[in-house]
Design an enzyme around this catalytic site. Structure first.
Site, PDB file in Angstrom:
ATOM      1  N   CYS A   7       0.607  -1.041   0.530  1.00 18.42           N
ATOM      2  CA  CYS A   7       0.151   0.414  -0.147  1.00 18.42           C
ATOM      3  C   CYS A   7       0.852   0.998   0.264  1.00 18.42           C
ATOM      4  O   CYS A   7       2.191   1.518  -0.327  1.00 18.42           O
ATOM      5  CB  CYS A   7      -0.963  -0.057   1.577  1.00 18.42           C
ATOM      6  N   ARG A  13      -3.271  -0.758   5.097  1.00 19.01           N
ATOM      7  CA  ARG A  13      -3.415  -1.808   4.453  1.00 19.01           C
ATOM      8  C   ARG A  13      -2.872  -3.069   4.175  1.00 19.01           C
ATOM      9  O   ARG A  13      -3.764  -3.964   4.565  1.00 19.01           O
ATOM     10  CB  ARG A  13      -4.640  -0.742   3.389  1.00 19.01           C
ATOM     11  N   ASP A 123      -8.459   4.019   1.084  1.00 17.04           N
ATOM     12  CA  ASP A 123      -7.175   4.215   1.813  1.00 17.04           C
ATOM     13  C   ASP A 123      -8.163   4.803   3.609  1.00 17.04           C
ATOM     14  O   ASP A 123      -8.686   5.637   3.590  1.00 17.04           O
ATOM     15  CB  ASP A 123      -6.099   5.195   2.010  1.00 17.04           C
TER      16      ASP A 123
END
Ligand code: 4NP
Length: 157
Positions: A7, A13, A123
């Site tokens: 990420c 994440r 996100d």
């Protein structure tokens, strides 16, 4: 099978994806390894965001030991599959790639659940805790499918 979760910050994440995938590797005795990395150096060396740690813990997974690191060119050779969370990550990985073989290892993780759609795992960094739970659920579903595929291929210890 070596899997890399990618990420931007490697604090929300991808550490969640790493922790969830690791729990499935253990649960199903899969012969696989998982790591994670990011592209934003601001958090390098940091533990995951406290909200990611909390959500994972609520699901019985400890990700507090993960430390943020940057994606590097050798990651292409070290891993068999590289799963990104969104198009920004995809483009960041592509910018470091040197040939098509390297990019053949790269895919959006939600293409496992929704083939060919290039859907992002949004996100959750700037939002509330519910965004982390949503990310957890998306990643849990996708990693379960990855685990089932590896199990079907008899990649058990
Ligand atoms: P992640 O979220 O990519 O899911 O780890 C982010 C965390 C931090 C930043 C960006 C995204 N940041 O720029 O600090």
């Amino acid at each position: 099978m070596k899997i890399l979760m990618v990420c931007l910050g490697n604090i929300c994440r991808s550490p969640l994806a790493e922790g969830i995938m690791r729990s499935k590797i253990e649960k199903y005795n899969l012969q696989a390894d998982v790591d994670s990395a990011g592209f934003e150096p601001f958090h390098t060396g940091d533990a995951p965001d406290y909200r990611a740690i909390k959500v994972a813990k609520q699901h019985g997974i400890d990700i507090s030991g993960i430390r943020s690191r940057l994606f590097r060119k050798p990651d292409f050779e070290k891993h068999d599959r590289i799963y990104v969370m969104d198009s920004g990550n995809y483009n960041d990985v592509k910018a470091l790639s040197e040939n098509k073989t390297q990019m053949q290892k790269v895919d959006y993780i939600l293409n496992i659940s929704y083939p060919g759609t290039n859907k992002p795992v949004p996100d959750p960094y700037y939002g509330g805790e519910d965004g982390f739970e949503k990310a957890f659920q998306m990643l849990d579903a996708a990693t379960e499918l990855i685990a089932m595929e590896l199990k079907d291929k008899n990649m058990v210890i």
